[in-house]
Design a protein around this motif. Structure first.
Motif, PDB file in Angstrom:
ATOM      1  N   TRP A 231      49.686  48.417  43.520  1.00 43.72           N
ATOM      2  CA  TRP A 231      48.709  49.282  42.855  1.00 43.72           C
ATOM      3  C   TRP A 231      49.365  50.491  42.189  1.00 43.72           C
ATOM      4  N   ASP A 233      51.534  50.229  39.871  1.00 43.46           N
ATOM      5  CA  ASP A 233      51.618  49.847  38.450  1.00 43.46           C
ATOM      6  C   ASP A 233      50.761  48.603  38.240  1.00 43.46           C
ATOM      7  N   PRO A 234      49.433  48.720  38.332  1.00 41.81           N
ATOM      8  CA  PRO A 234      48.549  47.550  38.327  1.00 41.81           C
ATOM      9  C   PRO A 234      48.503  46.814  36.998  1.00 41.81           C
ATOM     10  N   PHE A 235      48.927  47.445  35.917  1.00 43.38           N
ATOM     11  CA  PHE A 235      48.918  46.768  34.616  1.00 43.38           C
ATOM     12  C   PHE A 235      50.333  46.456  34.123  1.00 43.38           C
ATOM     13  N   GLY A 236      51.318  46.656  35.001  1.00 39.71           N
ATOM     14  CA  GLY A 236      52.703  46.357  34.657  1.00 39.71           C
ATOM     15  C   GLY A 236      53.306  45.390  35.644  1.00 39.71           C
ATOM     16  N   TYR A 239      50.866  43.644  38.092  1.00 40.21           N
ATOM     17  CA  TYR A 239      49.647  43.057  37.523  1.00 40.21           C
ATOM     18  C   TYR A 239      49.261  41.741  38.202  1.00 40.21           C
ATOM     19  N   GLN A 240      50.210  40.794  38.297  1.00 37.66           N
ATOM     20  CA  GLN A 240      49.882  39.479  38.835  1.00 37.66           C
ATOM     21  C   GLN A 240      49.407  39.561  40.281  1.00 37.66           C
ATOM     22  N   THR A 242      48.078  42.210  41.884  1.00 35.53           N
ATOM     23  CA  THR A 242      46.782  42.880  42.018  1.00 35.53           C
ATOM     24  C   THR A 242      45.633  41.950  41.635  1.00 35.53           C
ATOM     25  N   GLN A 243      45.825  41.132  40.593  1.00 36.41           N
ATOM     26  CA  GLN A 243      44.795  40.170  40.214  1.00 36.41           C
ATOM     27  C   GLN A 243      44.603  39.123  41.305  1.00 36.41           C
ATOM     28  N   TYR A 267      42.820  36.122  33.645  1.00 36.23           N
ATOM     29  CA  TYR A 267      43.211  37.412  34.222  1.00 36.23           C
ATOM     30  C   TYR A 267      44.439  37.225  35.118  1.00 36.23           C
TER      31      TYR A 267
END
Length: 419
Positions: A231, A233-236, A239-240, A242-243, A267
């Motif tokens: 969390w 870097d949830p979009f870096g 990402y995988q 956290t999804q 997603y």
């Protein structure tokens, strides 16, 4: 219906002779195939529609892989275990050759060169390399078991072979397969009777080397740090994971229902391969994940018990091979589920007999068929031993019975006792 005790001996032999295979292996394999095909259909439709304009693209391909696996299984089942034993060295050379070929002419996807393309067929070289190496290692332990138990030289030789394979795999790069082979190798050496201090020494070196591989390779280090705190870097880098964790969270106890996953709508990357268990968790919840783990555990336990049975019958190659397959299945399944649940770093390993993938499905099928063949040969050995014992017993009793009949005419009391 007469009981078994009242049946003639020849009827009992025929009844046992009909059971020369453990059909539970087939039931487990077909059940996991079916679940895998259903999950491939559920998890791959959105990405297949975008990439190929055909939502059933991956479903059809996975169905073909399963059909091809069954055909190969029928052929493999006819191969005696003596063939695997005698050709273990050649199979190891074939594994090394495949790993060299993939480095020379392999297809690169997402920065990894792991696939050999032969027209419509794609071969992931690491999959047969695992099976062939475990076959070689089992044969080695039969030849050099005393040496493995007595000195470091016998312990070190298979580790040198493993080092060659590991180097070729790291050039792809494929650290996940290296770790699976490392753990399985150590498990087999331990079961073969190697000394504890040898394990501690080599394990320390191995863990240190793997740690250095992660620290000095940026993408591996990002996987480790993102695993520890996805969390951050949830979009870096996270990402995988956290999804995937969102998918597990939405699944709760009973899931959202088949086809109702949101994370599979592109997603969650690799939803139908490495992270198929996350989609399964979202759609079937804790109950669904538990069912898959139970099926996998049954298969692993059966493999380990089969290995012990073979060792007890002095079928050492078959026993070590069954042990190796059991450890391999157990660790790979644990890593796959653990990676999708955030327990271990992501390694890019498939879920045995569940995840989409031709090479993985075929090789895992061959491994299960090897277990089936080992069980078959052990059963035949037991039946032959039982049959020979009965024949020798019948020969030894036929003559006294004939004598007793002759003596019964002259001595009624003795005849009554013989009856």
């Amino acid at each position: 219906m007469p009981s078994m005790s009242s049946m003639p001996n020849w009827m009992k032999v025929e009844t046992n002779a009909n059971v020369t295979f453990d059909r539970s292996y087939i039931i487990l394999m077909v059940t996991m195939y079916t679940i895998g095909l259903i999950m491939a259909a559920s998890s791959s439709m959105p990405v297949a529609e975008r990439l190929f304009n055909d939502p059933f693209h991956f479903v059809f391909r996975h169905g073909i892989y399963i059909g091809l696996s069954l055909l190969i299984a029928g052929f493999t089942l006819q191969i005696p275990m003596s063939w695997w034993h005698q050709n273990s060295g050649k199979l190891l050379l074939l594994a090394i050759a495949l790993l060299l070929v993939v480095l020379a002419v392999g297809r690169t996807v997402n920065g990894s060169t792991r696939w050999i393309v032969l027209g419509p067929i794609t071969i992931q070289a690491a999959e047969p390399a695992k099976l062939f190496f475990f076959c070689y290692l089992s044969a080695y332990l039969v030849r050099r078991r005393d040496e493995v138990m007595e000195n470091i030289k016998g312990f070190a030789k298979p580790l040198i072979v493993f080092g060659v394979l590991a180097m070729l795999l790291l050039l792809q790069p494929d650290l996940g397969t290296v770790i699976v082979m490392f753990v399985t190798t150590f498990g087999l050496l331990f079961l073969a009777g190697a000394k504890l201090w040898q394990f501690i020494a080599v394990a320390t070196v191995g863990v240190g080397a793997l740690s250095l591989l992660a620290i000095f390779e940026p993408y591996r280090w990002r996987r480790v740090t993102s695993f520890l705190d996805p969390w951050a870097d949830p979009f870096g880098s996270g990402y995988q994971l956290t999804q995937s964790l969102m998918a597990y969270g939405r699944g709760e106890m009973f899931g959202q229902g088949l086809g109702n996953s949101i994370q599979k709508l592109e997603y969650l990357p690799e939803a139908h391969t490495d992270f198929v268990m996350a989609v399964l968790a979202e759609e079937f919840g804790f109950i669904g994940i538990s069912a898959i783990l139970v099926l996998s555990s049954i298969l692993v336990i059966k493999a380990l018990l089969l290995g012990r049975k073979a060792i007890n019958k002095e079928k050492y190659f078959e026993g070590f091979f069954a042990y190796g397959i059991g450890i391999w299945f157990c660790f790979q399944a644990a890593v796959n589920v653990g990676a999708s649940a955030g327990i271990v770093p992501t390694k890019g390993l498939t879920m045995p007999l569940i995840s989409y993938g031709g090479s993985s499905t075929i090789i895992m099928t061959i491994a299960v068929v090897v277990l089936l063949r080992i069980d078959h040969e052990l059963r035949l050995q037991s039946l032959q031993a039982t049959s020979s014992n009965r024949k020798s017993a019948s020969k030894s009793t036929s003559k006294p019975k004939a004598m007793s009949k002759a003596s019964s005419k002259s001595t009624p009391e003795q005849g009554a006792l013989d009856v």
